[in-house]
Design an enzyme around this catalytic site. Structure first.
Site, PDB file in Angstrom:
ATOM      1  N   HIS A  55      -2.634  15.328   9.903  1.00  0.00           N
ATOM      2  CA  HIS A  55      -1.423  14.610   9.509  1.00  0.00           C
ATOM      3  C   HIS A  55      -0.800  15.255   8.261  1.00  0.00           C
ATOM      4  O   HIS A  55       0.380  15.611   8.249  1.00  0.00           O
ATOM      5  CB  HIS A  55      -1.776  13.143   9.234  1.00  0.00           C
ATOM      6  CG  HIS A  55      -0.613  12.280   8.855  1.00  0.00           C
ATOM      7  ND1 HIS A  55       0.036  11.472   9.758  1.00  0.00           N
ATOM      8  CD2 HIS A  55       0.035  12.111   7.684  1.00  0.00           C
ATOM      9  CE1 HIS A  55       1.030  10.840   9.148  1.00  0.00           C
ATOM     10  NE2 HIS A  55       1.054  11.213   7.877  1.00  0.00           N
ATOM     11  N   GLU A  56      -1.625  15.424   7.241  1.00  0.00           N
ATOM     12  CA  GLU A  56      -1.089  15.962   5.984  1.00  0.00           C
ATOM     13  C   GLU A  56      -0.684  17.429   6.147  1.00  0.00           C
ATOM     14  O   GLU A  56       0.259  17.893   5.494  1.00  0.00           O
ATOM     15  CB  GLU A  56      -2.096  15.784   4.844  1.00  0.00           C
ATOM     16  CG  GLU A  56      -2.518  14.324   4.562  1.00  0.00           C
ATOM     17  CD  GLU A  56      -1.347  13.353   4.359  1.00  0.00           C
ATOM     18  OE1 GLU A  56      -0.280  13.778   3.887  1.00  0.00           O
ATOM     19  OE2 GLU A  56      -1.510  12.148   4.711  1.00  0.00           O
TER      20      GLU A  56
END
Ligand code: ZN
Length: 500
Positions: free
Chosen positions: A264-265
């Site tokens: 995600h990051e």
């Protein structure tokens, strides 16, 4: 005019330097700072932010922007210079319309509210938080008045995160998503359930970390212009495209969170690393909006990272990391487990099929509160009714219900919708990419993401904040923000996993 632009760029460069300094101090606070440094750090951060703010709202910046705006009149409003001036002017106007006394009052009220929320949540007692929430809604109404007139008071809050987007557009989007997602959940409930027990065995943190690093590297994360550390809440920050920090965390109960948070990051980080170097230290440097940013993180985490082709490549790698836990497990079983649908009480633990419903419930309540149609005392009852209606479950207490999220207590309203916008936009981009790249799945199965990243760089990343979200989505996909690709994606996925 060039002289004015050069001067503006020089001043904005310094403003951006100060903002980046604050971001790095904040990163250090979350990642490395000893606990004893908390008080000094909050003073340090407040000073740096105040100086950045004063520099930005200076008379000189205002005069330069006014001169440049007349200069670009008659020019193509989408030209680079016109957009640089327009975006900077928009930020300037927002920063100058809100009086310093209001900012101070906001900080004071939310600081008390945050403590009250923590205590209320621990005791699961909404009445302890209610008077603080009442004050925060009052603050938000006043904030909105600085930007009057708006079609809907909530527009002013939404605009801080999604420039140009209207409450009406969000409501229309939700109205299209809600019934079909509710229906999907009902159909899943009638099918034999999927077990995700294998995701909750004991997994060594280092193995998950190493696997996440391999995935981020394959996605295209540039480790010479970024790094990963651990923090309580995974997030991404930067001091410009050449220094992007991501974090992840390990939780024994949810070990795979380490991997999915990294994916995600990394999605956020690839966006920042991909902004055109020409926008360094200018107002165009960041992402177009939080929703567009979230579309990047969700695309890599969910559309790529929970897909079967992705795991056809990475499954043997993960099995190699955990031979005794996963050696005898079939890929299909793992893939079903990471895509399990299960209505749950806590938003941050929700799966793809139920997540948007958690968001809608909150946003609908925010809109009603701002519009004056709802009193704070009615909130817990309404929360539970909506949970029953949308997800078929009712929280047994306020701690796992209305008090679960920190956002309202710190004055964040208008923010939740960006999560759903991110989901919706990610699927639009994914569909578009597959129409220009028919070998998409074949590339994923080889662990080759270069063509996807190159496309995102060209269509989204390089532009930074040049386009507003609706304009950007339309430019790339040919249509405005549209819920149908996301619904198609979800329904297909659930059908594969559940036959529903
Ligand atoms: Zn995110």
């Amino acid at each position: 005019m060039n002289k004015n632009l050069d001067r503006l760029n020089a001043l904005m460069g310094e403003v951006m330097d100060l903002r980046h300094t604050a971001s790095m101090l904040e990163w250090d606070e979350r990642v490395y700072m000893p606990r004893g440094g908390a008080q000094t750090r909050s003073l340090l951060l407040a000073s740096v932010r105040r100086i950045a703010h004063e520099k930005f709202i200076s008379k000189e910046v205002g005069e330069l922007l006014a001169a440049l705006r007349t200069g670009v009149d008659g020019q193509d409003p989408t030209s680079e210079t016109a957009r640089l001036v327009a975006v900077t002017a928009r930020d300037y106007e927002k920063a100058t319309r809100v009086p310093a006394s209001f900012v101070a009052e906001h900080a004071e009220i939310t600081s008390m509210a945050q403590h009250a929320w923590q205590e209320a949540r621990a005791k699961s007692d909404f009445t302890m938080f209610a008077p603080h929430l009442e004050k925060i809604i009052g603050l938000k109404r006043r904030y909105v008045s600085f930007f009057a007139p708006t079609d809907h008071p909530y527009d002013a809050l939404l605009d801080d995160y999604e420039p140009g987007l209207k409450t009406k557009e969000v409501e229309t989007l939700f109205d299209a998503l809600r019934p079909r997602q509710q229906d999907l959940i009902r159909r899943v409930a009638e099918r034999p359930q999927v077990s995700d027990r294998l995701l909750h065995l004991g997994y060594a943190e280092q193995g998950l970390w190493d696997f996440g690093v391999q995935v981020a590297t394959a996605f295209g994360f540039d480790w010479t212009r970024g790094r990963q550390d651990k923090s309580a809440h995974p997030y991404t920050t930067d001091s410009g495209p050449d220094d992007v920090r991501i974090t992840t965390r390990f939780e024994a109960q949810q070990p795979f969170m380490t991997v999915f948070a990294t994916m995600h990051e990394t999605g956020h980080a690839l966006y920042v690393q991909g902004v055109d170097p020409r926008w360094r230290r200018t107002a165009l440097e960041g992402g177009a909006s939080l929703g567009i940013h979230e579309s990047q993180s969700r695309l890599w985490e969910n559309l790529v990272g929970r897909s079967l082709p992705f795991w056809q490549h990475f499954w043997p790698v993960l099995q190699g990391q955990f031979p005794s836990e996963l050696g005898g497990v079939a890929l299909e079983e793992f893939h079903r487990a990471i895509n399990r649908v299960q209505p749950s009480l806590i938003r941050v633990e929700a799966d793809e099929a139920t997540y948007n419903l958690h968001v809608m419930l909150r946003v609908e309540m925010e809109i009603a509160m701002l519009g004056g149609a709802l009193s704070v005392n009615d909130l817990p009852r309404l929360w539970n009714e909506k949970m029953r209606d949308y997800l078929g479950i009712v929280p047994p207490d306020a701690r796992r219900g209305i008090l679960q999220d920190i956002h309202w207590s710190i004055g964040l309203m208008g923010y939740f919708a960006t999560y759903t916008l991110g989901n919706v936009i990610s699927a639009q981009l994914w569909e578009r990419f597959s129409s220009v790249e028919p070998r998409r799945d074949e590339q994923l199965r080889r662990g080759d993401f270069s063509s996807l990243l190159a496309w995102l760089r060209r269509e989204i990343h390089q532009h930074g904040r040049r386009y507003e979200p609706q304009a950007l989505v339309e430019r790339v996909t040919g249509s405005r923000i549209d819920p149908l690709p996301y619904l198609r994606y979800l329904e297909r996925k659930v059908e594969e996993a559940y036959g529903a």
